[in-house]
Enzyme design. Structure first.
Site, PDB file in Angstrom:
ATOM      1  N   PHE A   1       0.858  -1.196   0.000  1.00 36.30           N
ATOM      2  CA  PHE A   1       0.000   0.000   0.000  1.00 36.30           C
ATOM      3  C   PHE A   1       0.887   1.237   0.000  1.00 36.30           C
ATOM      4  O   PHE A   1       0.668   2.194   0.729  1.00 36.30           O
ATOM      5  CB  PHE A   1      -0.920  -0.058   1.243  1.00 36.30           C
ATOM      6  CG  PHE A   1      -2.222   0.688   1.081  1.00 36.30           C
ATOM      7  CD1 PHE A   1      -3.071   0.419   0.017  1.00 36.30           C
ATOM      8  CD2 PHE A   1      -2.608   1.639   2.019  1.00 36.30           C
ATOM      9  CE1 PHE A   1      -4.283   1.106  -0.120  1.00 36.30           C
ATOM     10  CE2 PHE A   1      -3.812   2.330   1.891  1.00 36.30           C
ATOM     11  CZ  PHE A   1      -4.651   2.060   0.822  1.00 36.30           C
TER      12      PHE A   1
ATOM     13  N   LYS B   1       8.300  -6.791 -10.167  1.00 40.46           N
ATOM     14  CA  LYS B   1       9.096  -7.438 -11.216  1.00 40.46           C
ATOM     15  C   LYS B   1       9.738  -8.755 -10.766  1.00 40.46           C
ATOM     16  O   LYS B   1       9.925  -9.659 -11.577  1.00 40.46           O
ATOM     17  CB  LYS B   1      10.206  -6.486 -11.673  1.00 40.46           C
ATOM     18  CG  LYS B   1       9.711  -5.245 -12.360  1.00 40.46           C
ATOM     19  CD  LYS B   1      10.806  -4.212 -12.525  1.00 40.46           C
ATOM     20  CE  LYS B   1      11.123  -3.508 -11.224  1.00 40.46           C
ATOM     21  NZ  LYS B   1      10.082  -2.611 -10.717  1.00 40.46           N
TER      22      LYS B   1
ATOM     23  N   GLU C   1       0.967  -6.305 -16.191  1.00 39.36           N
ATOM     24  CA  GLU C   1       1.225  -5.178 -17.106  1.00 39.36           C
ATOM     25  C   GLU C   1       2.069  -4.102 -16.451  1.00 39.36           C
ATOM     26  O   GLU C   1       2.904  -3.455 -17.104  1.00 39.36           O
ATOM     27  CB  GLU C   1      -0.111  -4.594 -17.578  1.00 39.36           C
ATOM     28  CG  GLU C   1      -0.003  -3.479 -18.586  1.00 39.36           C
ATOM     29  CD  GLU C   1       0.594  -3.946 -19.904  1.00 39.36           C
ATOM     30  OE1 GLU C   1       1.819  -3.773 -20.054  1.00 39.36           O
ATOM     31  OE2 GLU C   1      -0.136  -4.486 -20.756  1.00 39.36           O
TER      32      GLU C   1
ATOM     33  N   VAL D   1       6.452  -3.554 -16.412  1.00 35.30           N
ATOM     34  CA  VAL D   1       7.340  -2.991 -17.435  1.00 35.30           C
ATOM     35  C   VAL D   1       6.699  -1.744 -18.040  1.00 35.30           C
ATOM     36  O   VAL D   1       5.560  -1.785 -18.504  1.00 35.30           O
ATOM     37  CB  VAL D   1       7.622  -4.017 -18.560  1.00 35.30           C
ATOM     38  CG1 VAL D   1       8.595  -3.435 -19.585  1.00 35.30           C
ATOM     39  CG2 VAL D   1       8.173  -5.318 -17.989  1.00 35.30           C
TER      40      VAL D   1
ATOM     41  N   GLU E   1      16.013   5.762  -5.281  1.00 34.61           N
ATOM     42  CA  GLU E   1      15.976   5.263  -3.905  1.00 34.61           C
ATOM     43  C   GLU E   1      17.204   5.763  -3.142  1.00 34.61           C
ATOM     44  O   GLU E   1      18.195   6.188  -3.742  1.00 34.61           O
ATOM     45  CB  GLU E   1      16.005   3.725  -3.905  1.00 34.61           C
ATOM     46  CG  GLU E   1      14.927   3.066  -4.716  1.00 34.61           C
ATOM     47  CD  GLU E   1      13.574   3.119  -4.041  1.00 34.61           C
ATOM     48  OE1 GLU E   1      13.532   3.145  -2.795  1.00 34.61           O
ATOM     49  OE2 GLU E   1      12.562   3.169  -4.767  1.00 34.61           O
TER      50      GLU E   1
ATOM     51  N   ASP F   1      17.272  -3.357 -12.418  1.00 36.41           N
ATOM     52  CA  ASP F   1      15.861  -3.147 -12.734  1.00 36.41           C
ATOM     53  C   ASP F   1      15.616  -3.361 -14.231  1.00 36.41           C
ATOM     54  O   ASP F   1      14.649  -4.010 -14.634  1.00 36.41           O
ATOM     55  CB  ASP F   1      15.447  -1.722 -12.310  1.00 36.41           C
ATOM     56  CG  ASP F   1      14.024  -1.393 -12.703  1.00 36.41           C
ATOM     57  OD1 ASP F   1      13.098  -1.822 -11.985  1.00 36.41           O
ATOM     58  OD2 ASP F   1      13.833  -0.716 -13.737  1.00 36.41           O
TER      59      ASP F   1
ATOM     60  N   LYS G   1      13.208  -6.340 -16.147  1.00 37.98           N
ATOM     61  CA  LYS G   1      12.165  -6.002 -17.127  1.00 37.98           C
ATOM     62  C   LYS G   1      12.438  -6.662 -18.477  1.00 37.98           C
ATOM     63  O   LYS G   1      11.520  -7.150 -19.138  1.00 37.98           O
ATOM     64  CB  LYS G   1      12.069  -4.484 -17.274  1.00 37.98           C
ATOM     65  CG  LYS G   1      11.468  -3.830 -16.026  1.00 37.98           C
ATOM     66  CD  LYS G   1      11.632  -2.321 -16.052  1.00 37.98           C
ATOM     67  CE  LYS G   1      10.898  -1.671 -14.878  1.00 37.98           C
ATOM     68  NZ  LYS G   1      11.265  -0.245 -14.710  1.00 37.98           N
TER      69      LYS G   1
END
Lengths: 356, 356
Positions: A10, A127, A151, A154, A212, A223, A227
């Site tokens: 959340f 991911k 969906e 990516v 980050e 990352d 993907k």
């Protein structure tokens, strides 16, 4: 039709999804005859709430905004952790948006496996589990006749996976090329536009919340790798693992490199590419590349992203997503839910026409 | 599953579709358990053939290539015209690729109406009937529970309609902007690259088969209007007629205009745009515009095309189709067939999960 859903995670994305579910209530009722009831919310820092009679999303959003726990919305004995939340929550569909674990996709991979085995639809923006477990999880979803859609993993909510599944069905995709990581593209853009060093640009990205505190997942190329693995496994019929991808991040790129490229009519981008070799195998690489300014990829700046599909019947299809936000990612999850509502996870049953 | 299909129109697109159906036979069998049998071909200049037992596409392609009639492939009493062909052909699905009539979409509009009323699926690459009859034909298709798909009418086989139907479901699309006409984009490109006058560039486009002998359908903007109407009616919930679109073609563009734009850092493109006004109505226009060279549209050259969708949840999604061919258009029809095979024309029936 009543659809009971739970939100696991959340943060920015989960809360944006909650806003979309609130905003699109009338649309869901009028277009899909669907009433979506949120029967559980599991958060990292604000506790867990399960309520089979339904949770007010507005109340939950307000609670989290004011730093409160969700316990007041919970019915029954307290929930200790995400695992027990998932076991006890009576959801038809779980939206999962936990932070990505780039090493092995856990614990989300186990969570999703358990849900699919119990016949629960899963929509994830995470991911990790898809990059590490796509083929296994897809087989489980097919076995239990439920949806497993991702969906939002990516290019946020841009329909780049939907295009593969629906629009490019029946093509032979020989190459996928993309700029998939917003943070590194933003850093490279800022270095060029503001004449910043790599470290200065990273700090700037951190200050506005795009990078980050530990930016290594993005700048090291992880990352992007995850993907690229997701897209390659889904669209090129292979079983690629993240460790199979040749990976180079942007941490070695200096302002001098950026300016030298521009002076040569080029621009440096972190490019992801999977291409089929003549022997049928696929070569996958993530690395910074100098692209001609005439390459449409070179015009994709800031947090925007892009993908090229090269297929046997469509020579080159390019999709660009401009200026996404957490709302964009959440929209990808919303579309996945609608595709489950529309039965897109079930192969259609075609009945030939009876001619008189 | 056996799917009996007919091809109405056997020009570049119809013949490319035949090549795809031949090339993808094994794929159709293995992935969709589908055997597609061609039971009829109706051509403009090579006659008509109906054969319930199946027509060899290879033989039909060879016949047309050598200038022969298809009568030798026909079974039964001769077919006089397209109307009687459609009445007698025992097809579950008809692929229609007749030349576009920009005035009223006829006779294809009547043909398609009749097919849908008889419960036959229709896949068309013909803009006329969709631009003039979308809402009526879609209602008929829904009533008779058949598919009415037309991906190939806009941007060839690029999944710009599929993206609207599948990937952007549930969004509120406030604007569509595109370069939809390959011929005019090619003419403008050649004027700039080769320093040609408008007339010289038109002749060049005619010589290589990109422009028709009478190029007015393209250069006057009619083709762009029809495509904009199709997209607007499908995605923006309106009932736009071609005559409602403000239309200006490129016939007034001179080489001086082109060069003056470039000197100002701009490029002239024939832009189609539908945008929602504050009062909810939609303004639609097709006209040449000077675009900044920083606009991604300005980089779409030659026969390539592009579309932008602006929505409430995706700020801006861009799809570019590079270097299409008749094969690309035919692929759009093939995808439509697969979507019918997969039941995409039927709203999914969602069953909530029974919790113990």
């Amino acid at each position: 039709m009543n659809l009971n859903v739970a939100l696991v995670g959340f943060g920015n994305v989960g809360r944006s999804l909650a806003e979309i579910l609130l905003a699109k209530q009338d649309f869901l009722r009028s277009e899909f005859h669907a009433v979506v009831r949120v029967v559980g919310i599991s958060t990292g820092r604000h506790g867990h709430a399960i309520a089979p009679s339904g949770i007010s999303l507005r109340t939950a959003l307000d609670a989290v905004r004011f730093g409160s726990q969700l316990d007041g919305l919970h019915e029954g004995r307290p929930v200790q952790d995400t695992s027990s939340f998932l076991e006890r929550c009576p959801a038809d569909l779980v939206f999962e948006s936990l932070p990505t674990n780039p090493i092995d996709g856990q614990p989300a991979l186990d969570h999703i496996r358990g849900l699919l085995e119990r016949g629960v639809h899963v929509v994830t923006a995470n991911k990790g589990p898809v990059a590490y477990g796509y083929h296994e999880l897809k087989a489980l979803a097919d076995k239990y006749q439920v949806g497993f859609f991702f969906e939002a993993t990516v290019m946020d909510g841009a329909p780049v996976i939907g295009v593969g599944r629906e629009g490019l069905v029946g093509t032979d995709i020989s190459e996928i090329r993309g700029i998939f990581n917003s943070t590194t593209n933003y850093i490279l853009t800022q270095m060029e536009y503001e004449n910043l060093s790599f470290d200065e640009a990273v700090r700037m990205a951190q200050e506005i919340g795009i990078a980050e505190t530990d930016p290594s997942l993005d700048v090291d190329g992880w990352d992007s790798v995850l993907k690229l693995v997701i897209m390659s496994n889904l669209l090129m019929g292979i079983d690629l693992r993240p460790e199979d991808v040749a990976r180079e991040g942007i941490q070695g790129i200096t302002l001098d490199d950026i300016l030298a490229a521009i002076a040569a009519g080029q621009r440096i981008k972190l490019v992801c590419k999977s291409a089929r070799r003549p022997d049928g195998s696929v070569e996958s690489i993530v690395a910074p590349q100098r692209l001609s300014l005439n390459d449409p990829f070179a015009a994709v700046m800031g947090t925007s992203s892009v993908i090229d599909y090269v297929t046997d019947t469509l020579p080159q299809l390019t999709i660009i997503e401009n200026n996404p936000s957490p709302m964009t990612t959440a929209y990808g999850m919303f579309v996945d839910m609608l595709n489950i509502v529309r039965g897109r996870h079930v192969t259609g049953s075609f009945e030939p026409i009876k001619h008189p």
